[in-house]
Design an enzyme around this catalytic site. Structure first.
Site, PDB file in Angstrom:
ATOM      1  N   MET A  11     -54.919  19.922-130.154  1.00 48.57           N
ATOM      2  CA  MET A  11     -55.964  18.951-130.516  1.00 48.57           C
ATOM      3  C   MET A  11     -57.369  19.377-130.269  1.00 48.57           C
ATOM      4  O   MET A  11     -58.131  19.301-130.948  1.00 48.57           O
ATOM      5  CB  MET A  11     -55.570  17.527-130.235  1.00 48.57           C
ATOM      6  CG  MET A  11     -56.489  16.542-130.502  1.00 48.57           C
ATOM      7  SD  MET A  11     -56.133  14.697-130.225  1.00 48.57           S
ATOM      8  CE  MET A  11     -56.265  14.808-128.371  1.00 48.57           C
ATOM      9  N   VAL A  12     -57.550  19.715-128.817  1.00 47.74           N
ATOM     10  CA  VAL A  12     -58.788  20.063-128.331  1.00 47.74           C
ATOM     11  C   VAL A  12     -59.108  21.410-128.556  1.00 47.74           C
ATOM     12  O   VAL A  12     -60.181  21.637-129.068  1.00 47.74           O
ATOM     13  CB  VAL A  12     -58.688  19.960-126.954  1.00 47.74           C
ATOM     14  CG1 VAL A  12     -60.144  20.121-126.403  1.00 47.74           C
ATOM     15  CG2 VAL A  12     -58.374  18.308-126.587  1.00 47.74           C
ATOM     16  N   GLY A  13     -58.265  22.414-128.521  1.00 48.57           N
ATOM     17  CA  GLY A  13     -58.566  23.827-129.080  1.00 48.57           C
ATOM     18  C   GLY A  13     -58.724  23.762-130.388  1.00 48.57           C
ATOM     19  O   GLY A  13     -59.833  24.661-130.632  1.00 48.57           O
ATOM     20  N   GLU A  38     -47.044  34.825-130.715  1.00 50.11           N
ATOM     21  CA  GLU A  38     -47.828  35.877-130.653  1.00 50.11           C
ATOM     22  C   GLU A  38     -48.210  36.394-129.117  1.00 50.11           C
ATOM     23  O   GLU A  38     -48.105  37.240-128.687  1.00 50.11           O
ATOM     24  CB  GLU A  38     -49.195  35.887-131.316  1.00 50.11           C
ATOM     25  CG  GLU A  38     -49.020  35.951-132.809  1.00 50.11           C
ATOM     26  CD  GLU A  38     -50.202  35.499-133.609  1.00 50.11           C
ATOM     27  OE1 GLU A  38     -50.470  36.173-134.613  1.00 50.11           O
ATOM     28  OE2 GLU A  38     -51.145  35.150-133.210  1.00 50.11           O
ATOM     29  N   LEU A  39     -48.311  35.236-128.073  1.00 51.82           N
ATOM     30  CA  LEU A  39     -48.786  35.321-126.825  1.00 51.82           C
ATOM     31  C   LEU A  39     -48.234  34.167-126.210  1.00 51.82           C
ATOM     32  O   LEU A  39     -48.687  33.061-126.186  1.00 51.82           O
ATOM     33  CB  LEU A  39     -50.277  35.523-126.864  1.00 51.82           C
ATOM     34  CG  LEU A  39     -50.749  35.732-125.344  1.00 51.82           C
ATOM     35  CD1 LEU A  39     -50.392  36.786-124.710  1.00 51.82           C
ATOM     36  CD2 LEU A  39     -52.277  35.569-125.401  1.00 51.82           C
ATOM     37  N   SER A 107     -58.037  17.384-116.671  1.00 51.42           N
ATOM     38  CA  SER A 107     -57.713  15.974-116.847  1.00 51.42           C
ATOM     39  C   SER A 107     -58.336  14.901-115.859  1.00 51.42           C
ATOM     40  O   SER A 107     -58.294  15.373-114.778  1.00 51.42           O
ATOM     41  CB  SER A 107     -56.062  15.948-117.364  1.00 51.42           C
ATOM     42  OG  SER A 107     -55.521  14.535-116.841  1.00 51.42           O
ATOM     43  N   SER A 108     -58.477  13.661-116.462  1.00 48.73           N
ATOM     44  CA  SER A 108     -59.043  12.836-115.481  1.00 48.73           C
ATOM     45  C   SER A 108     -58.077  12.184-114.490  1.00 48.73           C
ATOM     46  O   SER A 108     -58.120  11.681-113.469  1.00 48.73           O
ATOM     47  CB  SER A 108     -59.472  11.591-116.421  1.00 48.73           C
ATOM     48  OG  SER A 108     -58.549  10.975-116.901  1.00 48.73           O
ATOM     49  N   CYS A 109     -56.668  12.743-114.581  1.00 45.02           N
ATOM     50  CA  CYS A 109     -55.308  12.440-113.821  1.00 45.02           C
ATOM     51  C   CYS A 109     -55.562  13.064-112.395  1.00 45.02           C
ATOM     52  O   CYS A 109     -54.712  12.704-111.529  1.00 45.02           O
ATOM     53  CB  CYS A 109     -54.197  12.790-114.391  1.00 45.02           C
ATOM     54  SG  CYS A 109     -53.607  14.392-114.535  1.00 45.02           S
ATOM     55  N   TYR A 136     -48.226  17.141-113.067  1.00 46.45           N
ATOM     56  CA  TYR A 136     -49.265  17.398-113.971  1.00 46.45           C
ATOM     57  C   TYR A 136     -50.713  17.574-113.275  1.00 46.45           C
ATOM     58  O   TYR A 136     -51.509  18.523-113.660  1.00 46.45           O
ATOM     59  CB  TYR A 136     -49.211  16.706-115.328  1.00 46.45           C
ATOM     60  CG  TYR A 136     -50.386  17.074-116.208  1.00 46.45           C
ATOM     61  CD1 TYR A 136     -50.223  18.203-117.156  1.00 46.45           C
ATOM     62  CD2 TYR A 136     -51.564  16.018-116.463  1.00 46.45           C
ATOM     63  CE1 TYR A 136     -51.159  18.598-117.925  1.00 46.45           C
ATOM     64  CE2 TYR A 136     -52.505  16.686-117.435  1.00 46.45           C
ATOM     65  CZ  TYR A 136     -52.468  17.657-118.000  1.00 46.45           C
ATOM     66  OH  TYR A 136     -53.298  18.147-119.075  1.00 46.45           O
ATOM     67  N   LYS A 140     -53.519  20.834-112.699  1.00 43.94           N
ATOM     68  CA  LYS A 140     -54.819  20.559-113.055  1.00 43.94           C
ATOM     69  C   LYS A 140     -55.699  20.536-111.868  1.00 43.94           C
ATOM     70  O   LYS A 140     -56.620  21.659-112.074  1.00 43.94           O
ATOM     71  CB  LYS A 140     -54.984  19.333-113.877  1.00 43.94           C
ATOM     72  CG  LYS A 140     -54.137  19.288-115.260  1.00 43.94           C
ATOM     73  CD  LYS A 140     -54.678  19.980-116.206  1.00 43.94           C
ATOM     74  CE  LYS A 140     -53.949  21.315-116.487  1.00 43.94           C
ATOM     75  NZ  LYS A 140     -54.839  21.893-117.590  1.00 43.94           N
ATOM     76  N   HIS A 179     -49.318  10.335-126.186  1.00 45.25           N
ATOM     77  CA  HIS A 179     -50.144   9.452-125.271  1.00 45.25           C
ATOM     78  C   HIS A 179     -50.060   8.112-125.862  1.00 45.25           C
ATOM     79  O   HIS A 179     -49.657   7.971-126.854  1.00 45.25           O
ATOM     80  CB  HIS A 179     -51.511  10.404-125.118  1.00 45.25           C
ATOM     81  CG  HIS A 179     -51.440  11.243-124.051  1.00 45.25           C
ATOM     82  ND1 HIS A 179     -51.838  12.735-124.615  1.00 45.25           N
ATOM     83  CD2 HIS A 179     -51.182  11.536-122.917  1.00 45.25           C
ATOM     84  CE1 HIS A 179     -51.581  13.479-123.595  1.00 45.25           C
ATOM     85  NE2 HIS A 179     -51.574  12.738-122.509  1.00 45.25           N
ATOM     86  N   ARG A 187     -46.572   3.173-133.730  1.00 46.33           N
ATOM     87  CA  ARG A 187     -45.654   1.963-133.653  1.00 46.33           C
ATOM     88  C   ARG A 187     -46.091   1.017-134.568  1.00 46.33           C
ATOM     89  O   ARG A 187     -45.158   0.361-135.117  1.00 46.33           O
ATOM     90  CB  ARG A 187     -45.485   1.552-131.922  1.00 46.33           C
ATOM     91  CG  ARG A 187     -44.640   0.708-131.891  1.00 46.33           C
ATOM     92  CD  ARG A 187     -44.364   0.278-130.243  1.00 46.33           C
ATOM     93  NE  ARG A 187     -44.447   1.401-129.353  1.00 46.33           N
ATOM     94  CZ  ARG A 187     -44.261   1.575-128.237  1.00 46.33           C
ATOM     95  NH1 ARG A 187     -44.620   0.690-127.634  1.00 46.33           N
ATOM     96  NH2 ARG A 187     -43.938   2.737-127.534  1.00 46.33           N
TER      97      ARG A 187
END
Length: 321
Positions: A11-13, A38-39, A107-109, A136, A140, A179, A187
């Site tokens: 999503m971000v990329g 590919e990578l 990430s804010s976590c 996670y 980060k 998320h 839902r």
């Protein structure tokens, strides 16, 4: 200039790539992408060979294994291993290939569970992390420290941006591994379609979260990437080189559920399930550092949710079960 965007299918990329392609100087840019087939970014040899053969001028590290509370609880080993490997390989091999500029997304976590609100960059490593996503978060944090270490030892210009909770077109709407916001969209949509009169959400509904549209995040990332080194370093510190990215406002999970119900047209009851984990009580970013540098978010949350729901409806047939 040659820019390698790692994680361009995420999503971000994907949002960063779209904005790079739309820049006025796009004709002067060579944008490099690679699919996972590919990578494999967890494979050190593959990443080494790729970096040395491509020799990008700039690397944007937006690749990561991500998920919500349930995914983090279910697959902690995968979350810490894959993210550590991606960061270590991409950052080290970028350095090895002579890449001087790199931007990595975190990430804010990374901040302690009970950090003062709003969370300032200085809160890093000052307390215990939220247990539900600790593996996670540790990965980060390692990414931040990798960038800081290569800057300190080798004089590289490796920067880190720490986004709040992101959402938008291209999000993961998996019913178990997504998320909170995309999970709620799916839902409530399915509840309306099925004619249900009640939706139960995880936890008490009282935790407060901040949400940032992915297009705002992409714009902020490129803003930070484009800052001249003197300006960037004047607003950071050698051992505190990351920058928070958010909108500076939060909302309770129950209020968010009410918003999603409005957007999707669900008119039934919303119940809570206190037996399920809440996660961190509150996560609001202090974005004063980025604001003082000249950037702030522009997309209203409900407008962004409506856009995201439209994208969801247009791509329902492509979504994972």
């Amino acid at each position: 200039m040659k820019i390698y965007v790692a994680g361009h299918r995420g999503m971000v990329g994907g949002a960063i790539l779209r904005q790079l392609e739309a820049r006025p100087d796009a004709n002067d840019l060579t944008l490099v992408t690679q699919t996972h087939a590919e990578l494999d970014l967890t494979d050190q040899a593959q990443v080494r060979d790729f970096m040395h053969s491509e020799s990008p001028d700039v690397v944007v590290l937006a690749a990561a294994k991500v998920g919500g509370i349930q995914a983090n609880n279910t697959y902690p080993a995968e979350f810490i291993y894959e993210n550590l490997m991606i960061e270590a390989n991409v950052i080290h091999q970028a350095h090895s290939a002579g890449v001087d500029r790199l931007l990595q997304l975190g990430s804010s976590c990374i901040y302690p569970r009970n950090a003062d609100q709003p969370m300032r960059e200085e809160a890093l490593l000052t307390g215990t992390l939220e247990p539900t996503n600790e593996p996670y978060a540790i990965a980060k944090i390692a990414g931040i420290k990798l960038c800081e270490s290569y800057n300190r030892q080798y004089g590289r210009d490796y920067r880190s941006v720490m986004p709040t909770n992101l959402y938008g077109p291209g999000d993961n709407f998996h019913p178990e591994n997504s998320h909170v916001l995309p999970a709620l969209i799916r839902r409530f949509h399915e509840a309306r379609e099925a004619g249900l009169d009640e939706v139960t959400i995880w936890g008490t509904g009282t935790p407060r979260r901040e949400f940032l549209h992915v297009d705002d995040m992409a714009a902020a990332s490129l803003f930070v990437m484009d800052l001249d080194r003197e300006t960037y370093e004047a607003n950071t510190e050698p051992m505190l080189s990351h920058i928070n990215v958010g909108c500076g406002e939060d909302i309770s999970i129950f209020e968010l559920a009410q918003m999603v119900a409005r957007v999707t047209g669900f008119e039934g009851r919303i119940e809570t399930d206190p037996a399920k984990p809440d996660g961190t009580p509150r996560k609001l970013m202090d974005v004063s550092r980025l604001r003082d540098m000249g950037w702030q978010a522009s997309i209203d949350l409900e407008d962004g949710v409506r856009e995201t729901y439209r994208w969801f409806l247009e791509h329902t047939s492509e979504l994972r079960a």
